[in-house]
Design an enzyme around this catalytic site. Sequence first.
Site, short mmCIF file in Angstrom:
data_model
loop_
_atom_site.label_atom_id
_atom_site.label_comp_id
_atom_site.label_asym_id
_atom_site.label_seq_id
_atom_site.Cartn_x
_atom_site.Cartn_y
_atom_site.Cartn_z
N TYR A 44 -9.34 80.06 -63.47
CA TYR A 44 -8.84 81.33 -64.33
C TYR A 44 -9.67 81.47 -65.64
O TYR A 44 -10.72 81.91 -66.01
CB TYR A 44 -7.12 81.90 -64.66
CG TYR A 44 -6.86 82.68 -66.15
CD1 TYR A 44 -7.11 84.31 -65.83
CD2 TYR A 44 -6.67 82.75 -66.97
CE1 TYR A 44 -7.11 85.21 -66.91
CE2 TYR A 44 -6.52 83.62 -68.56
CZ TYR A 44 -6.75 84.70 -68.06
OH TYR A 44 -6.04 85.62 -68.39
N VAL A 87 5.14 84.78 -69.72
CA VAL A 87 6.71 83.94 -69.04
C VAL A 87 7.47 85.37 -70.11
O VAL A 87 8.92 84.56 -69.63
CB VAL A 87 6.57 82.35 -69.93
CG1 VAL A 87 5.55 82.42 -72.10
CG2 VAL A 87 7.75 82.28 -69.83
N ARG A 111 3.04 77.15 -76.53
CA ARG A 111 1.88 78.15 -77.06
C ARG A 111 1.81 79.51 -78.16
O ARG A 111 3.03 79.17 -78.72
CB ARG A 111 2.36 79.08 -75.54
CG ARG A 111 1.66 78.48 -73.99
CD ARG A 111 0.65 78.27 -73.66
NE ARG A 111 0.93 77.61 -72.68
CZ ARG A 111 0.74 76.04 -72.31
NH1 ARG A 111 0.86 75.48 -72.96
NH2 ARG A 111 0.39 75.82 -71.59
#
Length: 214
Positions: A44, A87, A111
């Site tokens: 990605y 998430v 994150r």
Amino acid sequence: LRLLAAARAAGVARLVFASTAAVYGEPQGLPVDEEHPTVPLSGYGVSKLAFEQYLRIAAHTGGPRATALRFANIYGPRQDPWGEAGVVAIFGRRLLDDQPAAIFGDGSQARDFVYVADCARACLLALEAADPAPWSVYNVGTGRLLTVSDLYQRLAALAGSRRPASREAAKPGEIHSICLDAGRIGSALGWRPTTGLDEGLARTLAAFRQPATA
């Protein structure tokens, strides 16, 4: 690439590309600014970085001016809770449905969560910018870390759930922790995040509670 070729042929003035923090790979220090080496750990990230380079070349060879926005972890209403990414959406939907949710790894991975409306505003500012430079890159994030375990606990509290998360093996190629320095876009375009995490999570769960509409 076909879109880029069509934009060039049609005389499009500017392209704004949604890139990702994943282009940096595992950070050498936090927060990460745009000068950090780009060593992506996933396909990605590689694909996003590759198209950044196509845009850069096109912008310097008579193509549209281009801006790449390297987004942190975007979340908010209408995010798909059924895939492998997102998430906040995954945890939120499962908690509201009283279904089990899994944390991959020990939950200490962290994150930078940035609300979708703030990201949309960054796109608009980049699209309308008077910057004469043919090519520019900006981070879009809050500069703050939140662990996956803490995120789950916050969402569980908002959902009124006491269901614990299950644990599964960490995913290969996953960055452990990353947050972004968004000082460059603040200076150049006047952007900054305006939606706090608790407000954003509450809005997201409230949207998931609404009946689905076409």
